[in-house]
Design a protein around this motif. Structure first.
Motif, mmCIF file in Angstrom:
data_model
loop_
_atom_site.group_PDB
_atom_site.id
_atom_site.type_symbol
_atom_site.label_atom_id
_atom_site.label_comp_id
_atom_site.label_asym_id
_atom_site.label_seq_id
_atom_site.Cartn_x
_atom_site.Cartn_y
_atom_site.Cartn_z
ATOM 1 N N ASP A 138 0.462 -1.363 0.106
ATOM 2 C CA ASP A 138 0.024 -0.221 0.261
ATOM 3 C C ASP A 138 0.932 1.301 -0.026
ATOM 4 O OD1 ASP A 138 -2.407 1.887 0.470
ATOM 5 O OD2 ASP A 138 -2.610 1.680 2.325
ATOM 6 N N LYS A 139 1.178 1.805 -1.838
ATOM 7 C CA LYS A 139 1.722 2.884 -1.470
ATOM 8 C C LYS A 139 1.092 4.286 -1.118
ATOM 9 C CE LYS A 139 4.892 1.446 -5.247
ATOM 10 N NZ LYS A 139 5.758 1.444 -6.226
ATOM 11 N N VAL A 140 -0.423 3.997 -0.374
ATOM 12 C CA VAL A 140 -0.967 5.303 0.440
ATOM 13 C C VAL A 140 -1.288 5.486 1.058
ATOM 14 C CG1 VAL A 140 -3.266 6.354 -0.380
ATOM 15 C CG2 VAL A 140 -2.511 4.649 -2.803
ATOM 16 N N TYR A 141 -1.707 4.328 1.886
ATOM 17 C CA TYR A 141 -2.349 4.692 3.525
ATOM 18 C C TYR A 141 -1.389 3.932 4.467
ATOM 19 C CZ TYR A 141 -6.513 7.205 1.721
ATOM 20 O OH TYR A 141 -6.993 8.060 1.214
ATOM 21 N N SER A 142 -0.026 2.824 3.659
ATOM 22 C CA SER A 142 0.802 2.556 4.158
ATOM 23 C C SER A 142 0.185 0.868 4.630
ATOM 24 C CB SER A 142 1.332 3.818 5.311
ATOM 25 O OG SER A 142 2.337 3.728 4.588
ATOM 26 N N GLY A 143 -1.171 0.421 4.425
ATOM 27 C CA GLY A 143 -1.704 -0.263 5.451
ATOM 28 C C GLY A 143 -2.883 0.163 6.448
ATOM 29 N N LYS A 144 -3.388 0.831 6.563
ATOM 30 C CA LYS A 144 -4.229 1.288 7.338
ATOM 31 C C LYS A 144 -5.426 1.556 6.497
ATOM 32 C CE LYS A 144 -1.497 5.176 9.840
ATOM 33 N NZ LYS A 144 -1.063 6.117 9.678
ATOM 34 N N VAL A 145 -6.408 0.397 7.071
ATOM 35 C CA VAL A 145 -7.989 -0.179 6.361
ATOM 36 C C VAL A 145 -8.738 1.283 6.816
ATOM 37 C CG1 VAL A 145 -10.075 -1.574 6.340
ATOM 38 C CG2 VAL A 145 -7.436 -2.874 6.647
ATOM 39 N N GLU A 146 -9.206 1.584 7.670
ATOM 40 C CA GLU A 146 -9.935 2.959 7.823
ATOM 41 C C GLU A 146 -10.093 3.587 6.775
ATOM 42 O OE1 GLU A 146 -12.102 4.951 11.013
ATOM 43 O OE2 GLU A 146 -9.813 4.959 11.615
ATOM 44 N N ASN A 147 -8.501 4.359 6.555
ATOM 45 C CA ASN A 147 -8.277 5.151 5.375
ATOM 46 C C ASN A 147 -8.910 4.867 4.104
ATOM 47 O OD1 ASN A 147 -5.810 5.400 7.333
ATOM 48 N ND2 ASN A 147 -6.371 7.701 6.477
ATOM 49 N N TRP A 148 -8.933 3.090 3.380
ATOM 50 C CA TRP A 148 -9.908 3.313 2.472
ATOM 51 C C TRP A 148 -11.640 3.139 2.181
ATOM 52 C CZ3 TRP A 148 -6.767 2.989 -1.597
ATOM 53 C CH2 TRP A 148 -5.444 2.402 -1.889
ATOM 54 N N ILE A 149 -12.375 2.950 3.538
ATOM 55 C CA ILE A 149 -12.856 2.983 3.744
ATOM 56 C C ILE A 149 -13.522 4.176 3.439
ATOM 57 C CG2 ILE A 149 -14.887 2.703 5.611
ATOM 58 C CD1 ILE A 149 -12.798 1.017 7.135
ATOM 59 N N ASN A 203 -7.387 16.437 6.495
ATOM 60 C CA ASN A 203 -5.714 16.692 5.458
ATOM 61 C C ASN A 203 -5.214 15.390 5.773
ATOM 62 O OD1 ASN A 203 -5.918 18.365 3.717
ATOM 63 N ND2 ASN A 203 -5.587 19.949 5.118
ATOM 64 N N ASP A 204 -5.798 14.678 6.705
ATOM 65 C CA ASP A 204 -5.282 13.100 7.267
ATOM 66 C C ASP A 204 -5.653 12.067 6.502
ATOM 67 O OD1 ASP A 204 -2.695 14.580 9.220
ATOM 68 O OD2 ASP A 204 -4.541 13.657 10.979
ATOM 69 N N ASP A 205 -6.456 12.712 5.938
ATOM 70 C CA ASP A 205 -7.018 11.184 5.232
ATOM 71 C C ASP A 205 -7.307 11.616 3.581
ATOM 72 O OD1 ASP A 205 -8.866 10.519 7.182
ATOM 73 O OD2 ASP A 205 -10.613 12.432 6.589
ATOM 74 N N ASN A 206 -6.253 12.396 3.453
ATOM 75 C CA ASN A 206 -5.692 12.312 1.500
ATOM 76 C C ASN A 206 -5.434 11.594 1.151
ATOM 77 O OD1 ASN A 206 -7.091 15.309 1.738
ATOM 78 N ND2 ASN A 206 -4.694 16.483 1.956
ATOM 79 N N ALA A 207 -5.488 10.727 -0.072
ATOM 80 C CA ALA A 207 -5.165 9.934 -0.545
ATOM 81 C C ALA A 207 -3.979 10.588 -1.587
ATOM 82 C CB ALA A 207 -6.206 9.495 -1.409
ATOM 83 N N THR A 208 -2.923 10.474 -0.924
ATOM 84 C CA THR A 208 -1.705 10.925 -2.234
ATOM 85 C C THR A 208 -0.871 9.412 -2.446
ATOM 86 O OG1 THR A 208 -0.759 10.953 -0.246
ATOM 87 C CG2 THR A 208 -1.776 12.980 -1.613
ATOM 88 N N LYS A 220 4.162 14.463 -3.743
ATOM 89 C CA LYS A 220 3.339 13.391 -3.463
ATOM 90 C C LYS A 220 1.899 13.323 -5.156
ATOM 91 C CE LYS A 220 3.680 11.115 1.222
ATOM 92 N NZ LYS A 220 2.650 10.564 1.694
ATOM 93 N N LEU A 221 1.674 12.569 -6.071
ATOM 94 C CA LEU A 221 0.798 13.213 -6.507
ATOM 95 C C LEU A 221 -0.244 12.754 -5.142
ATOM 96 C CD1 LEU A 221 1.995 10.159 -9.101
ATOM 97 C CD2 LEU A 221 2.112 13.026 -9.816
ATOM 98 N N VAL A 222 -1.744 13.731 -6.023
ATOM 99 C CA VAL A 222 -2.915 13.664 -4.692
ATOM 100 C C VAL A 222 -3.500 12.461 -6.046
ATOM 101 C CG1 VAL A 222 -4.971 14.863 -4.203
ATOM 102 C CG2 VAL A 222 -2.044 15.977 -4.183
#
Length: 525
Positions: free
Chosen positions: A201-212, A253-258, A343-345
């Motif tokens: 996971d290059k986006v959220y380092s494996g944090k499931v809650e962020n993917w939800i 902004n901690d939720d941003n997908a980058t 980072k790419l957004v």
């Protein structure tokens, strides 16, 4: 199940061979043939990681060349963010006369590669977390494709990504994608406090809650896209998306997908290719100059034009569809402020706040008022970019976007000046506040050009400048804008019957840039 059957057959064959011989190793003899070995598990973990990260590289392409085609040359100009500064680019998207090898990149590079990686993911793991995250990534990547062309191969696409499949109507693509997002959220919710391998996971380092939250935020984006074609479904999906019981949407902004690319492609495109193949567009500099926007220095580098007394001349972009300029001249226009490690957004909390502002403006239950979400969107954007002055900016009720003046005096805009101001006005009519919301969203989501282009087609906002030179009036009548991309010509050779059938979903039913996709039906445009 498919993976288990394969392993069963392989291990069964090995067992038969050992029974036929008395020379087998003791440890081999005592290995359970029905359990995966460590080597098999390591292999599957590697395949899982490589498949998932491979998919992630196609949402906003991390590959420089593909990023150049899709972001700098297509989305950038059509979204009002970027323009070409390479004098060799004569047939291009911005003058509506792009060459054939440009047309198919979004279609032929993204779909097959995303599907091939997703098929590898399905073959390598049965873990619901990995598979669900894969679904979210697949939707994030291919949503941009259907919004660019309309009907695309999706539900009937083979596991290998072969494009010779029937094309779904865009309505069906949206229905399928929304179901996939719901399935992903349902599967992920029981694991919301967990993490999975950061190597996958290059986006959220494996944090499931962020993917939800990303899945729900994408659902909200899609719901708003549908508002003029199916307002009832759009409202229902939007309300579902923000439901906290289902995990909710981005709020910080901690939720941003980058995603971190090895080198940010924009840095290479804007600075290294031939001294920079692209520069900032006139549209966004005109708006932000007029608003005296404090984010300008975060977004842009000043132009190197000078006034008569030798003073630097501020922020100036190149207008859409200018004739190719000599590179040394084009490079004087403002550039993007981007570093190799920027980072790419994919999607931000600011965009989500503006989506909720529009929903609230339409009378939907978004958990707050249109004004509160509008202000929150601006504040989140300022914070994201490290800019100060959001409070004063939001209170500015008089500044207007500039009427673009070309520093060369060649391509200045002679149309009407946009009259939308910044300060929210609850007494204003719906359409005025909608323009206000979309304009600020457009500024905030820079440099997501394809998303900006889709929202411009849906709403008519912001008020972008028409191409200075239109070299394809047969496809895009003078004074209008492209509504979609034509299918690559070799699709007619490889998948002709299916492509021809799909044209019935367009308005009118022909493969032109002026035809409208399913959701592009705003009666005010």
């Amino acid at each position: 199940m498919r993976k288990s059957i394969i392993k069963f057959a392989l291990c069964g064959g090995m067992l038969a061979g050992m029974l036929a011989s008395c020379t087998g190793d003791y440890m081999d003899y005592n290995t359970n043939p029905y359990e995966a070995t460590k080597d098999q598990m390591d292999r599957d973990a590697y395949l899982t990681r490589s498949a998932l990260t491979g998919m992630q590289g196609y949402v906003i392409p991390t590959d420089v060349l593909l990023n150049q085609f899709l972001e700098a040359l297509l989305g950038g100009p059509y979204g009002g963010y970027l323009a070409e500064s390479n004098s060799g680019f004569t047939n291009r998207f911005s003058n509506y006369n792009q060459s054939q090898d440009w047309v198919g990149k979004l279609y032929k590079d993204v779909i097959p590669n995303v599907y091939a990686n997703y098929a590898q993911l399905e073959a390598a793991t049965e873990d619901p977390v990995y598979l669900s995250v894969g679904k979210v990534v697949k939707v994030a990547a291919i949503l941009r494709v259907t919004d660019g062309y309309g009907p695309i191969p999706y539900s009937q696409l083979g596991a290998n990504g072969d494009l010779t499949a029937p094309l779904d109507t865009q309505k069906k693509v949206y229905e399928t994608m929304l179901n996939e997002l719901d399935e992903a959220v349902t599967a992920l919710l029981p694991h919301r406090t967990e993490t999975f391998s950061s190597k996958a996971d290059k986006v959220y380092s494996g944090k499931v809650e962020n993917w939800i939250k990303l899945a729900n935020s994408l659902k909200l984006r899609m719901a708003m896209r549908m508002v003029y074609v199916d307002s009832t479904t759009a409202q229902a999906k939007a309300v579902e998306a923000v439901d906290l019981e289902r995990g909710g949407v981005f709020t910080s902004n901690d939720d941003n997908a980058t995603i971190q690319a090895t080198t940010n492609p924009f840095r290479v495109i804007m600075y290294e290719y031939n001294g920079g193949d692209s520069r900032i567009a006139a549209d966004i500099t005109a708006y932000m100059n007029g608003y005296k926007d404090p984010r300008r220095e975060k977004y842009f580098v000043e132009s190197t034009f000078t006034t008569a007394d030798g003073v630097k001349n501020g922020y100036h972009g190149i207008r859409l569809g200018t004739e190719p300029l000599p590179s040394e001249t084009a490079h004087k226009y403002s550039n993007m402020n981007v570093e190799a490690n920027t980072k790419l957004v994919w999607m931000t909390a600011a965009e989500v706040a503006f989506l909720r502002a529009e929903g609230a403006l339409r009378g939907w239950n978004m958990g707050g008022t249109a004004e509160s979400f509008y202000k929150k969107g601006v504040e989140l954007s300022f914070s994201q970019w490290g800019a100060s002055g959001a409070d004063a900016y939001l209170e500015d009720g008089s500044s207007l976007p500039d009427l673009y003046k070309d520093p060369l005096g060649t391509y200045s805009y002679n149309g009407s000046q946009p009259t939308i101001t910044i300060k929210y006005d609850n007494s204003a009519v719906f359409e005025t506040n909608l323009e206000r919301v979309i304009t600020q969203k457009w500024i905030a989501i820079f440099p997501l050009g394809n998303e900006a282009w889709a929202e411009f087609r849906r709403t008519g906002y912001p008020r972008l400048m028409t191409a200075a030179v239109n070299k394809n009036k047969a496809e895009v009548p003078e004074g209008t804008f492209p509504r979609r991309l034509p299918y690559p010509q070799d699709e007619y050779k490889d998948n002709g019957t299916n492509v021809q059938n799909a044209l019935q979903d367009l308005k009118p039913a022909n493969d032109r840039m002026s035809s409208k996709v399913w959701w592009d039906c705003n009666p005010n445009i």
